[in-house]
Design a protein around this motif. Structure first.
Motif, mmCIF file in Angstrom:
data_model
loop_
_atom_site.group_PDB
_atom_site.id
_atom_site.type_symbol
_atom_site.label_atom_id
_atom_site.label_comp_id
_atom_site.label_asym_id
_atom_site.label_seq_id
_atom_site.Cartn_x
_atom_site.Cartn_y
_atom_site.Cartn_z
ATOM 1 N N GLY A 10 15.601 61.088 18.372
ATOM 2 C CA GLY A 10 14.930 60.354 17.316
ATOM 3 C C GLY A 10 15.790 59.342 16.607
ATOM 4 N N VAL A 11 17.052 59.164 17.023
ATOM 5 C CA VAL A 11 17.958 58.226 16.353
ATOM 6 C C VAL A 11 18.431 57.198 17.372
ATOM 7 C CG1 VAL A 11 20.104 57.948 15.084
ATOM 8 C CG2 VAL A 11 18.748 60.029 14.792
ATOM 9 N N ALA A 12 18.179 55.928 17.109
ATOM 10 C CA ALA A 12 18.674 54.860 17.973
ATOM 11 C C ALA A 12 19.191 53.747 17.084
ATOM 12 C CB ALA A 12 17.580 54.348 18.903
ATOM 13 N N VAL A 13 20.358 53.235 17.411
ATOM 14 C CA VAL A 13 20.975 52.195 16.608
ATOM 15 C C VAL A 13 21.321 51.033 17.516
ATOM 16 C CG1 VAL A 13 22.923 51.603 15.132
ATOM 17 C CG2 VAL A 13 21.903 53.880 14.993
ATOM 18 N N ALA A 14 20.975 49.828 17.095
ATOM 19 C CA ALA A 14 21.294 48.653 17.896
ATOM 20 C C ALA A 14 22.798 48.457 17.942
ATOM 21 C CB ALA A 14 20.626 47.418 17.308
ATOM 22 N N ALA A 15 23.309 48.086 19.110
ATOM 23 C CA ALA A 15 24.736 47.845 19.287
ATOM 24 C C ALA A 15 24.933 46.408 19.733
ATOM 25 C CB ALA A 15 25.303 48.806 20.335
ATOM 26 N N PRO A 16 26.116 45.861 19.538
ATOM 27 C CA PRO A 16 26.381 44.512 20.019
ATOM 28 C C PRO A 16 26.259 44.444 21.531
ATOM 29 C CG PRO A 16 28.403 45.606 19.384
ATOM 30 C CD PRO A 16 27.279 46.476 18.918
ATOM 31 N N ALA A 17 25.876 43.295 22.045
ATOM 32 C CA ALA A 17 25.642 43.166 23.481
ATOM 33 C C ALA A 17 26.929 43.402 24.273
ATOM 34 C CB ALA A 17 25.086 41.786 23.786
ATOM 35 N N ARG A 18 28.053 42.927 23.775
ATOM 36 C CA ARG A 18 29.319 43.117 24.483
ATOM 37 C C ARG A 18 30.431 43.424 23.485
ATOM 38 N NH1 ARG A 18 29.276 41.948 29.656
ATOM 39 N NH2 ARG A 18 31.546 41.899 29.750
ATOM 40 N N VAL A 19 31.195 44.449 23.777
ATOM 41 C CA VAL A 19 32.356 44.787 22.967
ATOM 42 C C VAL A 19 33.522 44.998 23.928
ATOM 43 C CG1 VAL A 19 33.395 46.449 21.393
ATOM 44 C CG2 VAL A 19 30.969 45.895 21.185
ATOM 45 N N LYS A 20 34.579 44.251 23.749
ATOM 46 C CA LYS A 20 35.744 44.396 24.612
ATOM 47 C C LYS A 20 36.635 45.509 24.073
ATOM 48 C CE LYS A 20 39.619 42.001 26.731
ATOM 49 N NZ LYS A 20 40.368 40.738 26.876
ATOM 50 N N TRP A 21 36.752 46.579 24.829
ATOM 51 C CA TRP A 21 37.569 47.706 24.418
ATOM 52 C C TRP A 21 38.969 47.632 25.018
ATOM 53 C CZ3 TRP A 21 36.453 51.638 20.993
ATOM 54 C CH2 TRP A 21 35.129 51.737 20.555
ATOM 55 N N LEU A 22 39.054 47.467 26.319
ATOM 56 C CA LEU A 22 40.334 47.570 27.014
ATOM 57 C C LEU A 22 40.911 46.189 27.266
ATOM 58 C CD1 LEU A 22 39.372 50.295 29.640
ATOM 59 C CD2 LEU A 22 40.286 50.619 27.319
ATOM 60 N N THR A 23 42.197 46.025 26.994
ATOM 61 C CA THR A 23 42.833 44.720 27.156
ATOM 62 C C THR A 23 43.606 44.596 28.462
ATOM 63 O OG1 THR A 23 44.796 45.424 25.923
ATOM 64 C CG2 THR A 23 43.014 44.403 24.666
ATOM 65 N N ALA A 24 43.714 45.687 29.227
ATOM 66 C CA ALA A 24 44.369 45.631 30.537
ATOM 67 C C ALA A 24 43.770 46.706 31.430
ATOM 68 C CB ALA A 24 45.879 45.821 30.412
ATOM 69 N N PRO A 25 43.577 46.401 32.714
ATOM 70 C CA PRO A 25 43.004 47.394 33.631
ATOM 71 C C PRO A 25 44.047 48.398 34.084
ATOM 72 C CG PRO A 25 43.518 45.400 34.832
ATOM 73 C CD PRO A 25 43.837 45.111 33.377
ATOM 74 N N SER A 26 43.573 49.514 34.594
ATOM 75 C CA SER A 26 44.482 50.481 35.204
ATOM 76 C C SER A 26 45.071 49.893 36.479
ATOM 77 C CB SER A 26 43.747 51.786 35.505
ATOM 78 O OG SER A 26 43.377 52.428 34.302
ATOM 79 N N SER A 27 46.263 50.344 36.823
ATOM 80 C CA SER A 27 46.996 49.773 37.952
ATOM 81 C C SER A 27 46.633 50.462 39.264
ATOM 82 C CB SER A 27 48.500 49.907 37.712
ATOM 83 O OG SER A 27 48.868 51.286 37.663
ATOM 84 N N ASP A 28 46.962 49.767 40.364
ATOM 85 C CA ASP A 28 46.805 50.370 41.684
ATOM 86 C C ASP A 28 47.692 51.609 41.820
ATOM 87 O OD1 ASP A 28 45.014 48.380 42.365
ATOM 88 O OD2 ASP A 28 46.511 47.170 43.429
ATOM 89 N N ALA A 29 48.860 51.578 41.168
ATOM 90 C CA ALA A 29 49.778 52.721 41.257
ATOM 91 C C ALA A 29 49.140 53.969 40.661
ATOM 92 C CB ALA A 29 51.087 52.398 40.550
ATOM 93 N N TRP A 30 48.472 53.804 39.502
ATOM 94 C CA TRP A 30 47.825 54.979 38.910
ATOM 95 C C TRP A 30 46.758 55.516 39.856
ATOM 96 C CZ3 TRP A 30 42.800 56.244 37.964
ATOM 97 C CH2 TRP A 30 42.603 57.485 37.328
ATOM 98 N N LEU A 31 45.941 54.641 40.423
ATOM 99 C CA LEU A 31 44.872 55.091 41.311
ATOM 100 C C LEU A 31 45.436 55.820 42.523
ATOM 101 C CD1 LEU A 31 41.897 55.212 42.046
ATOM 102 C CD2 LEU A 31 42.125 52.944 43.087
ATOM 103 N N GLU A 32 46.509 55.299 43.105
ATOM 104 C CA GLU A 32 47.120 55.954 44.258
ATOM 105 C C GLU A 32 47.622 57.347 43.891
ATOM 106 O OE1 GLU A 32 50.159 53.329 45.585
ATOM 107 O OE2 GLU A 32 48.739 51.735 46.190
#
Length: 218
Positions: free
Chosen positions: A12-34
């Motif tokens: 029963g509760v819905a709140v409008a949010a901004p269309a885009r919010v940038k949270w992360l300023t750098a992606p995870s690396s290939d090294a972490w994924l490996e």
């Protein structure tokens, strides 16, 4: 990373949010994924701990601000969902013959907690945004695991959790913006996002210490 245009927070509760919010300023690396793909059982165990901790964060905020009724209405179902995720991961571990055990935690969580200001209302804003940043990073890394895991069951697990993880960091944004100006919220998020990347910067000396939030951005 972005939130959706409208986020269901509770029944029963819905709140409008901004269309885009940038949270992360750098992606995870290939090294972490490996490293993560090379140690799937460690990631599962750590994932279970992360889900349980996320439920604890939501409950902690409810107890810290007991007079905020909307906060309780939003975070109580979020905490339940985090615990449901914990139970799902724990059940998968048990089916695979892996016991849930304590793991050495990376410094990531403590580093972000150290960025939270002590005085109110700044403490509330920072707490929301730090929780949202952690959820956003979890979402990003689960998406990588869903896309690249050679184990179909694990790929399906991480893929199934993506929508709820995205909803969770969106919830924390909505809670922040509803109580603080958009300008103040965006400014502080930008500052904390830089600290979040700093907490993930470095080289993991022992790949056996890979965690959902271990170092690895690029």
């Amino acid at each position: 990373m972005s939130t959706t245009a409208s986020l269901p927070l509770a029944a029963g509760v819905a709140v409008a949010a901004p269309a885009r919010v940038k949270w992360l300023t750098a992606p995870s690396s290939d090294a972490w994924l490996e490293q993560a793909l090379a140690h799937p059982e460690l990631l599962l165990i750590d994932h279970a701990h992360c889900e349980r901790k996320a439920a604890g964060v939501a409950l902690q905020l409810m107890f810290r601000y007991p007079s905020d009724g909307e906060l309780a209405a939003v975070l109580s179902p979020l905490a339940r969902e985090e615990l449901e995720h914990f139970e799902r991961v724990q059940a998968l571990l048990e089916r695979r013959g892996h016991a849930l055990r304590a793991l050495a935690a990376p410094p990531y969580g403590a580093a972000l907690a150290g960025q939270v200001r002590r005085g109110e209302p700044q403490r509330m804003l920072d707490s929301f945004l730090v929780a949202g940043l952690i959820e956003a990073r979890s979402h990003e890394r689960m998406a990588l695991l869903a896309a690249h895991s050679p184990d179909p069951e694990l790929a399906a697990l991480y893929g199934d959790l993506l929508a709820s993880e995205a909803r969770h960091f969106g919830v924390y944004w909505v809670l922040a913006e509803a109580r603080f100006s958009r300008e103040a919220t965006v400014e502080r998020l930008e500052q904390l996002a830089l600290a979040e990347v700093q907490a993930l910067t470095g080289v993991l000396a022992d790949p056996g210490l890979v965690r959902m939030h271990s170092v690895g951005v690029g």
